[in-house]
Design an enzyme around this catalytic site. Sequence first.
Site, PDB file in Angstrom:
ATOM      1  N   ALA A 125       0.868  -1.349  -0.001  1.00 47.65           N
ATOM      2  CA  ALA A 125      -0.086  -0.100   0.011  1.00 47.65           C
ATOM      3  C   ALA A 125       0.608   1.030  -0.020  1.00 47.65           C
ATOM      4  CB  ALA A 125      -0.999  -0.294   1.195  1.00 47.65           C
ATOM      5  N   ASN A 193       1.253  -3.623   8.235  1.00 42.24           N
ATOM      6  CA  ASN A 193       3.027  -3.928   7.498  1.00 42.24           C
ATOM      7  C   ASN A 193       3.545  -3.195   6.450  1.00 42.24           C
ATOM      8  OD1 ASN A 193       2.539  -6.666   8.443  1.00 42.24           O
ATOM      9  ND2 ASN A 193       0.805  -6.695   7.675  1.00 42.24           N
ATOM     10  N   HIS A 223      -1.081   7.287   3.595  1.00 38.77           N
ATOM     11  CA  HIS A 223       0.504   7.478   4.139  1.00 38.77           C
ATOM     12  C   HIS A 223       1.178   8.800   3.608  1.00 38.77           C
ATOM     13  CE1 HIS A 223      -0.922   3.198   5.596  1.00 38.77           C
ATOM     14  NE2 HIS A 223      -1.265   2.899   3.935  1.00 38.77           N
TER      15      HIS A 223
END
EC number: 1.4.1.21
Length: 271
Positions: A125, A193, A223
């Site tokens: 991601a 993760n 993020h």
Amino acid sequence: MPNYKELRVGIAGLGAVGKTLAARLDEGIYGLKLAAIAVRDPAKAAETIGALRQPVPLVSIGELAEHSDIVIECAPAHLVGEIAEPVLRAGKTLIVLSCGALLDRMDLVALARQHGGQIIVPTGALLGLDAVTAAAEGKIRSVRMITRKPVRGLVGAPFLVDNNIRIEDVTAPIRIFSGNARDAAKGFPANLNVVVALALAGVGPDDTQLEIWADPALTRNTHTIEVDSDAASFSMSIQNIPTENPKTGRITAQSVLAALRKVRSPLRVGT
């Protein structure tokens, strides 16, 4: 005729990511074949497996290595060792999504080295891991990441439970964690993760800094990464659309597919 051996791919786990990968491999990817699937609950997976165009055997975790050249781990983090060991002992390739589990199982890297296997941690991601790995060839001075997630994607995380932090009723963004990647992986094993992948690509889990925010206004996992090195300084931000599992973004499965295509593609783009 093309001179290549078709690689057999096994999948451990049929959650949101595993289902997507099984369907796409079943449709066909050059040089790859879906060869086996392992799940904890065969009855629950029956519909997904039955919808595949090509029959695929349902095997135990320990048998995946016998049927596969590449195994993709799409399972809970506590199963990573059980999945990884037979694959790596057979000198084969393991794609790990629950890469946070690797921080306590770096012996698996030694096992891969000993038997000629390989562990692949896909970009998942995040974005820009190519730039981070390139920067790590020189000197990286700092890596910082800020993660903002919808509240429902964070509820139940061990860090929140252990510290009696309740976020279900928050009405404004709240910072729930500030620390390094190693501690984040332990406290948020189903969520972070991404920061472990960043840490493994760059300066390691103890020197990669992270903030986590729960934001009731968000519908996407966000993020932001800031890197300062002797080769470049850069910042990156990504907003990921969640799957049916709010802890996982849709781009995670697509990242694995991109990694698989590189294995056999006659043209490879990116580090």
